[in-house]
Structures are given as C-alpha cells and as structure tokens.
Write an enzyme that holds these catalytic residues in place. Structure first.
Site, short mmCIF file in Angstrom:
data_model
loop_
_atom_site.label_atom_id
_atom_site.label_comp_id
_atom_site.label_asym_id
_atom_site.label_seq_id
_atom_site.Cartn_x
_atom_site.Cartn_y
_atom_site.Cartn_z
N CYS A 163 0.84 -1.20 0.00
CA CYS A 163 0.00 0.00 0.00
C CYS A 163 0.87 1.24 0.00
CB CYS A 163 -0.86 0.07 1.26
SG CYS A 163 -2.32 -0.93 1.19
N GLY A 164 2.09 1.09 0.50
CA GLY A 164 2.99 2.23 0.59
C GLY A 164 3.68 2.49 -0.72
#
Lengths: 182, 165
Positions: B51-52
C-alpha cells in the site's frame, strides 16, 4: 558511486489537544499513527497496537491521524471524515475501532449501520460528510503527514521519530520499550 | 551500482529527453514544463506489492504538488503497457514515462541506473529553468516519501522571492 543518504524522517506537527489520543496524558512514549481505514496493513497493525496499549498501559499512548490514500482506497476518505464526525461527538475511538474491525464493510450502506452501532445518528453524520464538513481536518492531517515523511500506511512515529520496523506485537513492544528507556 | 559518476547533483543542467508516457503514449519530457518546477521520480519497477507504493503516494499528494505548481513525472524501465495498467490500478493520473528503449537511457543520463537493469529509486527536482536544485538517492527498498521533495520546493519558492525582491 554515491552513498545513499539515510535521512530519518521526523514528525513535524507536534501532538496537540486537537488530536485523537488514547492512553495516559503523561505517557513516556507517544506513538503517532498515520492510517488509512481501508488499508489492509493498517488493519493488520490495529490489534497489535491495541495489545501494545494494554500491555504498556502506563507508558504508551496512541495518537491517530488520517492519511487516506484515496486513489487506491475509494472508501478511505469517507471513512476518515465519518470518524471525525464521530470525534466531534466524543466517539472517535469507538468509530475508529468499528472501522478497523469491519474493513470489508466500508461502503456507504454498511458504514451507516456502523455509525448506528456506535450509537450516533447516521443521517446527521452522513449529511456532514456529504457537505465535506470534516474534509479540512482530514486534509490537514494528510498534509502534515506527507511533510513529516509518511511514506505509506501505516506510518508510525515513536516519540517523533519514524518507525521503519514492522508492526507485529514484538516489533512494537521493542520500539516502545526502547523509546521509554531512551 | 549506479553510474560511476553517481546521481546528478544540484547546479547541473538537467539532460533533455522525451519518452512515451501514460495515458496515451504521447512523448513527454521536462522541457515541456519550463517555467515551473519539475519533479523526476525514478523508481525500480511498477507493481511493488505494498500500500505504501511510492507512485500511489505521490498521486494522493497531488493537491500539495499543485500548490507549488510542480509537475511530477514518474520514470522506470517498464513499458508503456505496464505503466498504463499500473496507473489504472493505482489511480495514478500524473505521467509515468517508459525508459524502455534504449533501455534505461534516460536513467543513465541522470546517474540513476543500476547494474540489475532497473532505475534507482532517485528523486531529482528541477527549477523552472531546468537546472537541478536537489537530488536524492534512496535505498531501493525504502520508499523515500515526499518530505524531501517539498522541502526542496519550499527552498525554490524562497529563492524566487529573493530574486524578485
């Protein structure tokens, strides 16, 4: 060949009374979490942070700030604004917990049910969210986070320093204890 | 190992180039954005499984980049087809440039190419005249975030005020 420059990111917006804080005011360790309610990694960290606060009830407090990555998580912004609407009614943490415990139910219909379960009037909160009454607050958190070096979600700052380790309970306990004894 | 001369440093004129870019494969390069700051974000590959993700993060920060009137260009050696699918999946609206043929040529010219055949994770900020004002090489597995970029853009804005005054 140039050496990669290691820069430790630091929290730039200090914790204030406007923040959502869980744990003792005089805690030796303050963990600031930048989170996205629809992010699975935040969801995975949630019970571990809960357990950390339980095991270190006298020394650790948690601050939650909004960091919705809306282009990847379509429900994240609405969830954040709903949490803030609950927050102005003194129910932030109840809503926060519901959101992380129902990450597969963040669509508007289920979200309204969640608001009801937390004991708040869904129509009233919906109207505020529709009017973007809490968008500025969410954006303020987001911008402060990006200026502090938040590089994904969750990002934790332990006593102001970005935690680049894992989010399992042992990792969190180690980080918190190190900060407490620093 | 990257270029023996290392990542391009502040004060150098940014090498000119154009590359096919999302969404439609049109040729895009920094010279088209003279008069405003340009951020070149070199990254190893599309589809990093977190997600990062750095490019997704920069998209979410688009309103902040807009305050600086800064243009963000993402660059990797992936093809335009990979870029297109990646951009669609992460909602990335700024251009992703395909440094695909000759492979990595632009990354090399900025000292941002690695021996394993990918771009380094490197950030380069150009001032409105096309001169490098800040560059940063991150370890490949560390998403550098955007704080350094915004500090560089703040510095640019402050310098311009002094020039104008």
């Amino acid at each position: 060949m140039s050496t990669p420059l290691q820069v430790t990111a630091r929290l730039r917006d200090p914790v204030t009374t406007d923040d959502h804080i869980r744990g003792p005011a005089d805690a030796a360790v303050t963990i600031v979490e930048y989170g996205d309610f629809q992010c699975q990694f935040c969801g995975a960290a949630y019970p571990n942070l809960h357990e950390l606060l339980r095991q270190r009830a006298d020394t650790v407090r948690l601050v939650y700030r909004y960091f919705p990555i809306a282009n990847v998580h379509p429900y994240a912004e609405r969830a954040a604004e709903t949490a803030e609407a609950a927050g102005v009614r003194g129910r932030f943490w109840e809503m926060h917990d519901w959101l992380y415990e129902h990450q597969d139910q963040l669509d508007p219909v289920h979200l309204s049910l969640g608001v009801e379960q937390v004991g708040l009037p869904p129509d009233e909160l919906n109207a505020e969210v529709e009017n973007r009454a809490h968008a500025d607050r969410v954006r303020r958190d987001f911008v402060g986070g990006i200026r502090s070096g938040v590089n994904g979600t969750p990002t934790l700052f332990v006593n102001g320093v970005r935690h680049d380790g894992g989010y399992d309970l042992p990792d969190l306990l180690t980080a918190a204890d190190a900060a407490a004894n620093a | 190992m990257s270029d023996p001369n290392g990542l391009i440093q502040p004060g150098r004129t940014a090498p000119g180039f154009t590359l096919p870019a999302t969404p439609d494969g049109a040729l895009i390069g920094p010279e088209q954005f003279r008069g405003r700051p340009v951020v070149l974000a070199f990254y190893p590959a599309d589809w990093s499984p977190v997600c990062g993700d750095q490019m997704a993060l920069y998209q979410s920060a688009a309103p902040v980049f807009a305050q600086y009137q800064a243009t963000v260009l993402g660059l990797s050696v992936d093809s335009i087809w990979s870029h297109r699918a990646f951009a669609e999946s992460r909602g990335i609206e700024f251009p992703l440039l395909a440094d695909f043929e000759p492979k990595g040529e632009v990354a090399r010219s900025y000292g941002a190419y690695t021996s394993n055949g990918e771009a380094a994770r490197a950030l380069v900020v150009l001032n409105p005249a096309g001169t490098v004002t800040w560059s940063y090489l991150s370890p490949p597995d560390v998403n550098p975030g955007a704080d350094g970029i915004f500090d560089a853009l703040d510095q640019l804005a402050a310098d311009r005020k002094v020039m104008a005054g």
